[in-house]
Scaffold this motif. Structure first.
Motif, PDB file in Angstrom:
ATOM      1  N   GLY A 103      49.833  32.352 -40.808  1.00  0.00           N
ATOM      2  CA  GLY A 103      48.401  33.356 -41.224  1.00  0.00           C
ATOM      3  C   GLY A 103      47.184  33.130 -40.722  1.00  0.00           C
ATOM      4  O   GLY A 103      47.436  32.433 -39.634  1.00  0.00           O
ATOM      5  N   LYS A 104      46.442  33.671 -40.866  1.00  0.00           N
ATOM      6  CA  LYS A 104      44.915  33.929 -40.360  1.00  0.00           C
ATOM      7  C   LYS A 104      44.217  32.681 -40.086  1.00  0.00           C
ATOM      8  O   LYS A 104      42.956  32.649 -40.925  1.00  0.00           O
TER       9      LYS A 104
ATOM     10  N   GLU B  21      42.818  27.562 -44.432  1.00  0.00           N
ATOM     11  CA  GLU B  21      43.631  28.784 -45.424  1.00  0.00           C
ATOM     12  C   GLU B  21      42.586  28.970 -46.005  1.00  0.00           C
ATOM     13  O   GLU B  21      42.465  30.071 -46.632  1.00  0.00           O
TER      14      GLU B  21
END
Length: 787
Positions: free
Chosen positions: A429-430, A451
């Motif tokens: 994920g980013k 996150e």
């Protein structure tokens, strides 16, 4: 009244109103000794039996912090730990056995064993020399340790000591041949020529030595390190191999920084660093094979891509580039629990490649397991650097390693089977992963991530082979977690944007509540209503959304002026939801906002917390996107917050000072005034480790240095500039601004001034220096932006 007079009168009234804004804060107040704010916990750790939380604290307002503790059974009581009690504390360093009921460690050079069940400490060895790096062997009946530059085994049952290696510094020739000086050799030769009896005895001595040499038992194998220094020695868990590193120091010329205010009354030169592009130290890994009684160096010449040239060579078509084996740094090896396998982390010296390799302990050959290449430079959370392997280790199955990589653009956690080569991403994920570690039973991970938001940090638990991450912290901001040895409790050092760090206790479960243990803010600090800056994003000219902290005055107090703050350190994040390490600047921004200024604090390209592409956005052009982000921030303020385009100032220290200079020299239409503090003015004069990553080396990539160094653009100065620098700065040397000052003088520039601080290093220490510097900054903005 004429229209011209009326306009003048209205402008005068507006100016008076701007200066009339007041604040209960003053530069003198916020720049005094930070102890006025209160005391805040740091360096949090647990006692060996999960009963006490230890931390540095200073409620008694002593000259420095001391060690305090809180017993979790009585969490309201904070008590100071005496030095006698500190002497008895179990050190954090050392090695636990697999059952984690025993620990070996050193104290004052002696070797100790601690029994957790009986809570007793036993001295194993006192040899009069410093013992280091003790480790349990795989069968746990023996402990390895290092003494001087050799490895030993200690038998826990018999107390027998076995020397494993035979390493000596210098060369074998130097050991056996004591070379005389030219003068002494002449005297000896003359004596042998003149005195027959002396000559006879010398010949007899040589005959005896020759006979003994022919009839003696072969000497044991000895490895001579020559001029290389032995470092980081470790014994494999099986005791079959000993690894160590050979350090070759560089012979580069170091700079010196004159101290004009030395206690002696003389000018004393302080040793500092070399400049970028200078010769670098070398680090090699060697394996001492105890079965074969030999030493061999790890072989890196066959790694895939070891001869690859960087892309930037295309900018220099007239230069001849040779495909050569690049120099590397090696870290490790990291042994599996059974000691049968080992991995080594290898990084190219130009920092564009990192290889994770399987090491053949019998030959020193390497098998590549994972290659990460970046045409800019390898970095990011958990990735390590030249002298560190970063996050890496083994699962207890003896065939799976874990590590972090920026393969996807964000630093995530991976598993890799060394037998099959299969790689598995555990997180994605980013967002980024920080400081992952395994639970005691090896079934779970504990890790911190961003996150939830790039401006928050939370602590999680996750199955060892991947799966759902359970968030164990709930407080908004930053949660620095120290897990108790029994993993039942978390000691959390937490802070929010306008709340400094405090200590909390929470059970290691998702639904438990965090209990606040400290309340360190002083009454004086609490009396002011510190702002919670708004986190905003604005669009850059290339379409990227740039994060920033916004401090906005009320409509009634706004003076239409804005100040852009540029954080330092290059790779650092400041647009977040926790207490900033730039706390003085944070308080100064509150003062500026009280006075009617709008302040924007930007996480420009090159900042931490936003992944690889954001980090490397400044590659080969510092003062490129990192500066245009500041310019785009000004456009955002003009369009969205009604800032007067003629009333914009900029300031920052270190990297922030560099950006300020570039802004004042190349963006004169945007910035009216700037304060450049402890600034880099010419990157060819900064250090190697930081600069060569971003701009390569000056001799190889001069274009990158030319377009990135403010001193080449000084002719563009039009606004008002303040330059401030400590004279004993051993990081960014005072020489930087001296050269720039001469350049400004030669260019005939007038609207600049320099403030020097004779006793200050890169980070100021004295409140008087901080106060003087920020009074000048405030005066600059008041006079240049509000007149």
């Amino acid at each position: 009244m004429s229209k011209k007079v009326l306009l003048y009168f209205m402008a005068f009234i507006g100016l008076q109103q701007a200066y009339a804004q007041t604040s209960e804060l003053t530069v003198e107040k916020i720049m005094q000794d930070p102890s006025w704010m209160g005391t805040f916990p740091s360096n949090v750790s647990w006692g060996a039996h999960s009963e006490n939380i230890y931390f540095q604290y200073n409620p008694e307002e002593n000259p420095s912090d001391s060690l305090y503790r809180i017993n979790i059974k009585d969490p309201k009581k904070i008590e100071k730990v005496s030095w006698q009690q500190q002497e008895k504390l179990l050190p954090e360093h050392g090695d636990l056995n697999d059952s984690e009921n025993k620990k070996v460690y050193t104290r004052n050079g002696a070797l100790f064993l601690y029994d957790f069940k009986n809570q007793k400490e036993r001295v194993l060895l006192e040899l009069g020399e410093n013992i280091s790096a003790p480790q349990f062997m795989a069968d746990e009946s023996k402990v390895s340790f290092i003494l001087e530059h050799n490895a030993y085994l200690y038998d826990l049952e018999s107390g027998h000591i076995q020397k494993l290696t035979n390493i000596e510094t210098g060369s074998e020739k130097e050991k056996h041949e004591k070379k005389l000086s030219e003068q002494d050799q002449w005297l000896q030769d003359e004596n042998l020529g003149l005195l027959a009896e002396v000559r006879k005895r010398d010949e007899e001595k040589k005959s005896r030595e020759a006979y003994r040499e022919l009839t003696k038992e072969p000497e044991p194998f000895t490895y001579y390190s020559g001029e290389k220094r032995i470092m980081n020695m470790q014994v494999s868990p099986t005791g079959d191999h000993v690894s160590f590193q050979l350090y070759t120091s560089s012979k580069s010329k170091d700079t010196e920084v004159p101290d004009y205010a030395d206690l002696s009354g003389y000018t004393v030169n302080l040793p500092a660093r070399s400049k970028v592009g200078s010769e670098q130290a070398k680090l090699e890994t060697a394996i001492y094979n105890l079965q074969k009684d030999t030493v061999y160096l790890v072989k890196t010449q066959d790694l895939p891509g070891i001869k690859d040239l960087p892309d930037y060579v295309q900018d220099y078509p007239d230069k001849e580039w040779k495909e050569e084996i690049r120099e590397v740094y090696t870290n490790g090896p990291y042994f599996s629990e059974d000691g049968k396998k080992a991995v080594l982390v290898v990084r190219s010296r130009d920092n564009k490649d990192r290889w994770i390799t399987l090491l053949d302990l019998e030959s020193g050959a390497l098998k590549n397991l994972d290659r990460q290449r970046d045409e800019a430079w390898i970095a990011g959370p958990g990735i390590g650097h030249s002298w560190s392997g970063g996050t890496i280790g083994w699962l207890n199955d003896g065939q799976t390693i874990y590590f972090q990589s920026e393969e996807t653009g964000y630093s995530h956690l991976y598993l890799l089977n060394v037998n099959t080569g299969k790689k598995t991403a555990l997180t994605s994920g980013k967002f980024e992963v920080f400081d992952p570690f395994l639970s005691k039973n090896g079934k779970n991970w504990y890790l911190t991530t961003s996150e939830v938001d790039s401006g928050e940090r939370h602590f999680y638990q996750m199955p060892v082979r991947g799966g759902k991450m359970e968030k164990l912290t709930t407080l908004t901001g930053n949660n620095e977690v120290s897990l108790s040895p029994d993993e039942k409790y978390m000691a959390i050092r937490h802070s929010y944007s306008n709340q400094p760090w405090e200590l909390y206790l929470k059970k290691t479960a998702t639904k438990s509540e965090a209990q606040k243990l400290t309340d360190g803010q002083s009454t004086a600090f609490k009396t002011y209503n510190w702002r919670d800056p708004e986190l905003v994003k604005f669009q850059a000219q290339d379409g990227a959304m740039v994060p920033a902290r916004l401090y906005k005055p009320t409509a009634a107090t706004s003076n239409g002026a804005a100040v852009i703050f540029v954080h330092g350190a290059g790779y650092l994040q400041n647009a977040h939801k926790w207490w900033s390490s730039y706390f003085r600047e944070y308080m100064f921004h509150n003062l500026l906002t009280d006075l009617g200024y709008t302040v924007l604090d930007i996480d420009y390209r090159g900042s931490a917390g936003y992944g690889r592409d954001w980090r490397t956005g400044i590659y080969r052009h510092m003062g490129g996107k990192d500066l245009s982000d500041q310019v785009d921030g000004v456009k955002y303020l003009i369009e969205e917050h009604k800032i007067d385009p003629s009333k914009v100032g900029i300031y920052g220290g270190s990297y922030g000072g560099f950006i300020t200079l570039m802004a004042m020299f190349t963006e004169a239409d945007t910035f009216t005034a700037g304060a450049a503090l402890r600034s880099v003015t010419d990157w060819a004069h900064y250090n190697h480790g930081y600069t060569s990553n971003i701009l390569n080396e000056p001799v190889n990539d001069p274009k990158a240095y030319r377009r990135s160094s403010p001193i080449y653009f000084a002719e563009g100065l039009e606004g008002d500039l303040l330059i401030a620098h400590g004279m004993v700065d051993v990081n960014v040397h005072f020489q930087d601004v001296v050269r720039l000052a001469q350049r400004l003088i030669e260019l005939g520039k007038e609207d600049w001034e320099m403030a020097v601080y004779p006793v200050e290093d890169h980070g100021f220490r004295e409140p008087s220096s901080w106060t003087d510097e920020y009074r000048r900054i405030l005066k600059l903005f008041n006079e240049a932006l509000l007149d």
